[in-house]
Structure formats: C-alpha cells, structure tokens
Motif scaffolding. Structure first.
Motif, PDB file in Angstrom:
ATOM      1  N   PRO A 193       5.019  15.934  -0.482  1.00  0.00           N
ATOM      2  CA  PRO A 193       5.474  16.214   0.896  1.00  0.00           C
ATOM      3  C   PRO A 193       6.017  17.637   1.045  1.00  0.00           C
ATOM      4  CG  PRO A 193       6.299  14.082   0.169  1.00  0.00           C
ATOM      5  CD  PRO A 193       5.684  14.747  -1.045  1.00  0.00           C
ATOM      6  N   GLU A 194       6.691  18.154   0.014  1.00  0.00           N
ATOM      7  CA  GLU A 194       7.261  19.512   0.092  1.00  0.00           C
ATOM      8  C   GLU A 194       6.139  20.542   0.228  1.00  0.00           C
ATOM      9  OE1 GLU A 194       8.191  17.258  -2.321  1.00  0.00           O
ATOM     10  OE2 GLU A 194      10.015  16.751  -1.216  1.00  0.00           O
ATOM     11  N   THR A 243       4.429  20.255   3.693  1.00  0.00           N
ATOM     12  CA  THR A 243       5.293  20.753   4.778  1.00  0.00           C
ATOM     13  C   THR A 243       5.201  22.273   4.819  1.00  0.00           C
ATOM     14  OG1 THR A 243       6.803  18.894   4.465  1.00  0.00           O
ATOM     15  CG2 THR A 243       7.684  20.799   5.636  1.00  0.00           C
ATOM     16  N   SER A 244       5.275  22.884   3.645  1.00  0.00           N
ATOM     17  CA  SER A 244       5.226  24.339   3.544  1.00  0.00           C
ATOM     18  C   SER A 244       3.892  24.861   4.093  1.00  0.00           C
ATOM     19  CB  SER A 244       5.408  24.718   2.065  1.00  0.00           C
ATOM     20  OG  SER A 244       5.848  26.020   1.917  1.00  0.00           O
ATOM     21  N   CYS A 251       1.859  23.393   6.326  1.00  0.00           N
ATOM     22  CA  CYS A 251       1.772  23.219   7.796  1.00  0.00           C
ATOM     23  C   CYS A 251       2.569  24.302   8.525  1.00  0.00           C
ATOM     24  CB  CYS A 251       2.286  21.847   8.214  1.00  0.00           C
ATOM     25  SG  CYS A 251       1.138  20.545   7.776  1.00  0.00           S
TER      26      CYS A 251
END
Ligand code: NAI
Ligand code: ENO
Length: 299
Positions: free
Chosen positions: A236-237, A240-241, A243
């Motif tokens: 997820p990290e 997220t970065s 996106c």
C-alpha cells in the motif's frame, strides 16, 4: 578495460524486492564488487539489511549518509516519493563521476526534482518492468529482472559514457532488455498498463469486500477473480506514493476507463447484444496478441 569494470562500488538506498534483486544480480555477475547499503534507521540495526549482509549480497551497511561519496553507482530503490526526497540529502556528497539511478515506477516527478537540484549530469532514470506483489528483500531473487524490459530515460545532459555504462549494466548484469524512452511517454504508458490496473484491481476487491458479509463471495471466488486481483496484495505504501506522483496521467487514464464502463453499463441496461459482444471481442483480439504464449495448448 571492460566498460562495466570502470565502476566498482555500488550503493543502495532501499533494499527491498527490487533493490534486493538488482543487488543479487551484481553479486552474481560482478562477484568482486563492493555493495553497500544505507540503513535509514540510523540508531538500530535493520534486520533485512543484516540478512543481505549474511547472504553475502552486501559487503557493508552504513548509517552515515556521507558515505555515498565513495559510491560509484547509487541505486535509489525506495517508494517513488522517498527517492525524490533523497536527492537533496545526497547532493552535497556525490562524487564527480558517479551515476545516480532509480528503479521507481514514475519518472516525471523525480526528473523535476533532479533538475531543481542541478543533478541532471549524473541522473539516469531507470524502471525495470518486472516485479511481484510481494514486499521486501526476503522475496528478492536475481532472475526477477531476466528478459523483462528495463526502461532507461536518460537526458542529453548525461555523458554518453554513463549512458553506455547503464545500458551494459542492464543487458549484462540484470539480463533485462534495455529500452530508452521519453519521461512523459513513460508516465502515460505506465499509468495505463500498471498504475490504473492496480487501482482497478483494488476497487474490485473493495467492492466485493463491502458485499461479502456472509463470506459467500470469498467461498466462491475462483481463478478469474484471483488473476485480476493478485496485484491487490502489493505494498500500500508503494502504490500510494505512485498515485500521488503520477496524478495527471492516472486521472487521464481513469477518465477514459470510466467512459468504457459507462458504455458497457448502458449496453447491459439496454440488453444490446451487439454492443456487449463487440466490447468483449475487441478486448480479446488485443489481449490475445499481447500474450500469445498464454494461448498455447502446450504447457
Ligand atoms: N514491486 C514491484 O513490482 C516494482 C517496484 N518498482 C519500484 O521499486 C521501488 C521499490 O519497490 P519495492 O522494492 O517493490 O518495495 P519494497 O517495499 O520491497 O522495498 C522498499 C525498500 O525501501 C526501504 N525504505 C522505505 N523507506 C525508506 C527510507 N525513508 N529510507 C531508506 N529506505 C527506505 C524499505 O525498508 C524497503 O527495503 C519503488 O520505487 C517502486 O515504484 C519498480 C518495478 C517493480
Ligand atoms: O506484480 C506485478 O505483476 C506488477 O505489476 C509488477 C510491477 C509493479 C510496478 C512496476 O512499476 C512495474 C511492475
């Protein structure tokens, strides 16, 4: 002297799935190389880096960022926005002839920062188009990048010799296929074939999750659902970065994608058999050409 031999000391900021796989390739193909990694915990040991040291992949670990002054080639292998943040920290200590490269999934944002920091002469963007949904050094392996495309996005500010070194590295050390493309082209294409698919896959999982109060969806989920949602188990990290860093290209692609969903929704609503069939047929024709080996009956 072989061009590859001109660089002897390699350094990693971030040593997870991709950094770990690149480092393993170096250890395998250039066994005498010194390979260092930066431990950003600074005051305590980093268990995954210790693992790489005891595997013999790393030669040493440092908590001192100024140590990069001895590194001939620096690989930035953290989430894309973290890579960007490192440019400012590294800048005062870079040696004159070093090559600074990254493996990040987005290129526009890091090039803007490279330009702001005046690092155009040493930075060569890189992006291996290979990976898995797994996270961390413990899942890395040397053949991960073999035969995949490894994109380089050099500008004309970088010395020809550094570009040739990177190309040789990609071909002969990671055993990938080197392709050179423009930064904007890179970010638009990867938004379509990589970034939006991760969003779409996660949206599907979340939609099913929201309806699965009795566990029936989970019970029945078969191969198709598994194929299209595998990548939802990714970090997820990291996503997220990605996106946040490739906002415009992702929004552009999602807008077009939503249009296609609307078309299909309308066709289903109307019971428009021709339109529905056309939707699936055009996708099948293109997909079958993309991965012809998957159609083979010989397994
Ligand atoms: N996972 C994949 O399939 C692919 C990922 N990439 C790119 O590779 C890069 C790394 O991704 P993965 O190796 O998959 O992720 P990962 O989660 O396996 O590794 C990331 C590493 O960065 C380190 N890290 C995190 N914050 C840090 C900080 N502040 N300072 C120093 N190190 C830090 C973590 O400890 C970890 O070792 C990302 O930029 C991603 O966009 C590129 C191609 C494929
Ligand atoms: O798990 C998969 O198949 C991927 O999607 C791998 C991947 C992830 C990110 C990239 O920038 C490139 C490749």
């Amino acid at each position: 002297m072989d061009l590859l031999d001109s660089k002897k000391h390699f350094g990693f900021i971030g040593l997870g799935l991709i950094g770990g796989s690149v480092a393993r390739c170096i250890r395998q193909e250039l066994p005498k190389a010194r390979i260092s990694a930066y431990n950003y915990y600074e005051t305590k040991k980093h268990p995954r880096l210790e693992m790489a040291l005891s595997d013999g992949v790393l030669t040493d670990i440092t908590t001192d960022i100024t140590a990069v002054r001895d590194w001939d080639v620096i690989f930035l292998c953290t989430p894309v926005r973290t890579n960007v943040a490192y440019l400012k920290k590294l800048k005062p200590y870079l040696q004159k002839d070093c090559i600074l490269t990254d493996v990040g999934s987005v290129k526009g944002e890091i090039y803007d920062a490279v330009h702001r920091e005046g690092l155009d002469h040493c930075f060569i963007g890189g992006h291996p188009m290979a990976g898995t949904e797994h996270i961390g050094y413990e899942y890395s392996f040397a053949s991960l990048l073999k035969d995949c495309y490894y994109i380089l996005t050099p500008t004309d500010q970088v010395p020809e010799e550094s570009i040739r070194w990177m190309q040789e590295f990609v071909q002969n050390v990671t055993r990938s296929r080197c392709v050179t493309i423009d930064v904007t082209e890179h970010d638009e294409a990867t938004a379509g074939i990589s970034h939006a698919p991760h969003i779409i896959s996660a949206a599907l999982v979340n939609a099913v999750r929201a309806r699965d109060d009795k566990g029936m969806y989970q019970l029945l989920a078969a191969g198709g659902f598994r194929d299209i949602t595998r990548i939802s188990s990714s970090s997820p990290e990291m996503w997220t970065s990605i996106c946040l860093a490739n906002k415009d290209a992702i929004l552009d692609f999602l807008h077009e994608y939503r249009g296609l969903l609307d078309t299909m929704e309308h066709a289903v609503e109307e019971g428009n058999e021709t339109e529905i069939n056309h939707f699936f047929a055009t996708a099948k024709e293109y997909r079958d050409k993309l991965f012809p080996s998957e159609l083979s009956t010989e397994k």
